[in-house]
Design a protein around this motif. Sequence first.
Motif, short mmCIF file in Angstrom:
data_model
loop_
_atom_site.label_atom_id
_atom_site.label_comp_id
_atom_site.label_asym_id
_atom_site.label_seq_id
_atom_site.Cartn_x
_atom_site.Cartn_y
_atom_site.Cartn_z
N ILE A 266 7.33 20.06 64.60
CA ILE A 266 6.08 19.58 64.01
C ILE A 266 5.21 20.74 63.55
N VAL A 267 4.64 20.58 62.37
CA VAL A 267 3.63 21.52 61.86
C VAL A 267 2.30 20.79 61.76
N ILE A 268 1.34 21.25 62.54
CA ILE A 268 -0.05 20.79 62.39
C ILE A 268 -0.66 21.68 61.32
N ALA A 269 -1.08 21.08 60.22
CA ALA A 269 -1.53 21.88 59.08
C ALA A 269 -2.93 22.44 59.32
N GLY A 270 -2.99 23.72 59.64
CA GLY A 270 -4.29 24.38 59.72
C GLY A 270 -4.89 24.53 58.34
N GLN A 271 -4.01 24.57 57.33
CA GLN A 271 -4.45 24.63 55.95
C GLN A 271 -3.34 24.11 55.04
N THR A 272 -3.75 23.59 53.89
CA THR A 272 -2.79 23.09 52.90
C THR A 272 -3.13 23.67 51.54
N ALA A 273 -2.12 23.73 50.68
CA ALA A 273 -2.32 24.26 49.33
C ALA A 273 -1.36 23.59 48.36
N HIS A 274 -1.77 23.53 47.09
CA HIS A 274 -0.88 23.06 46.02
C HIS A 274 0.02 24.22 45.61
N HIS A 275 1.32 24.06 45.76
CA HIS A 275 2.21 25.16 45.35
C HIS A 275 2.61 25.06 43.89
N ASP A 276 2.31 23.93 43.24
CA ASP A 276 2.72 23.76 41.85
C ASP A 276 1.52 23.73 40.89
N TYR A 277 0.39 24.25 41.33
CA TYR A 277 -0.81 24.24 40.48
C TYR A 277 -1.16 25.66 40.07
N GLY A 278 -1.54 25.82 38.80
CA GLY A 278 -2.01 27.11 38.30
C GLY A 278 -2.82 26.92 37.05
N SER A 279 -3.75 27.81 36.82
CA SER A 279 -4.58 27.71 35.61
C SER A 279 -5.08 29.09 35.21
N ILE A 280 -5.62 29.17 34.01
CA ILE A 280 -6.24 30.40 33.50
C ILE A 280 -7.73 30.17 33.44
N THR A 281 -8.51 31.05 34.01
CA THR A 281 -9.97 30.90 34.00
C THR A 281 -10.54 31.27 32.64
N ASP A 282 -11.86 31.10 32.51
CA ASP A 282 -12.53 31.45 31.26
C ASP A 282 -12.40 32.94 30.94
N LYS A 283 -12.14 33.72 31.98
CA LYS A 283 -11.99 35.17 31.79
C LYS A 283 -10.51 35.56 31.67
N ASN A 284 -9.66 34.55 31.40
CA ASN A 284 -8.23 34.78 31.25
C ASN A 284 -7.58 35.36 32.51
N THR A 285 -8.13 34.99 33.65
CA THR A 285 -7.60 35.43 34.94
C THR A 285 -6.80 34.29 35.57
N PRO A 286 -5.53 34.50 35.87
CA PRO A 286 -4.75 33.43 36.50
C PRO A 286 -5.29 33.09 37.88
N THR A 287 -5.26 31.83 38.24
CA THR A 287 -5.71 31.40 39.56
C THR A 287 -4.92 30.18 40.02
N ARG A 288 -4.77 30.02 41.31
CA ARG A 288 -4.15 28.83 41.89
C ARG A 288 -5.21 27.84 42.35
N GLN A 289 -6.47 28.16 42.12
CA GLN A 289 -7.55 27.31 42.60
C GLN A 289 -7.78 26.10 41.71
N THR A 290 -7.88 24.92 42.33
CA THR A 290 -8.31 23.73 41.60
C THR A 290 -9.82 23.79 41.46
N ARG A 291 -10.37 22.95 40.58
CA ARG A 291 -11.82 22.94 40.40
C ARG A 291 -12.40 21.64 40.93
N ASN A 292 -13.46 21.74 41.68
CA ASN A 292 -14.14 20.59 42.26
C ASN A 292 -14.86 19.81 41.17
#
Length: 279
Positions: free
Chosen positions: A118-144
């Motif tokens: 069993i894994v109790i998830a202390g944290q979770t992340a999207h492994h298939d998400y990626g985007s380019i910010t307004d400054k053309n910087t790659p990020t894995r962060q989603t936007r709220n």
Amino acid sequence: MNKPFALTIVFFTLSLVHSFTFAQRYKSKPITGLLGAFGAEVALVKESLTKSKTVVVDGITFTTGRIGKQRVVVAETGIGKVNAAMTTALMLDHFRPKRVLFTGIAGGTNPDLQPGDIVIAGQTAHHDYGSITDKNTPTRQTRNAITREFNPVYFPADSVLMRLAENVVKTVSLEGIPLASGGVSDRPVKVMTGTVVTGDVFVASPEKVKNLRADFKADATEMEGAAVAQVCYQIQVPHLIIRSLSDRADAEAHIAYDKFYPTAARNSAKLVIALVKAL
């Protein structure tokens, strides 16, 4: 009052109003939301309910009832991130649960883990998400969508729920994985708090497992957790994802999954039921 100072006061006031409005947006009720991706993952949870009642919301079936002294609402999300996010949002909107727990199976990406662990998830992340910010910087962060700000790459579990799960699991009788000979493994079920990653793909590739370990230090991979976590994070509802391994996400994953998922699903459900009783 000089103009720069006045503008500072205005912006500060607007910020306070925004924060207050956001904090007051969600008003919870004394009920716990329990989710699983498909039937086998939620069947044991539903069977444990007393005074159960079915409620259909926009075609999604929710079952309310009690586990011990706790009021709960249970639902099957369906497989994949969109289904998970939709069902979570409907549950939050209609039932207003105080917290959300997710029970289910996953593929193991940590080489120290085996099916049934069993894994109790202390944290979770999207492994298939990626985007380019307004400054053309790659990020894995989603936007709220509410604050318009970037979410963290890793959605943290509620610390109180996580610590409670870590303590409660010590009291739960978990099933060992049956051996080919028909016996039961002498190896005790391993439970760890770690990182669970989510993507709209069933991983059955040693190379992909290697990448998930390198990029995210992932201990398990599945198809719903981060979507549930993101919805809860954005609405500010405490959550915890619990996963029991059905396979090792390798080339034999489909075979192992068919063989071990019933045991894995039961182990995860047992922990979630015990956790609810301990709230």
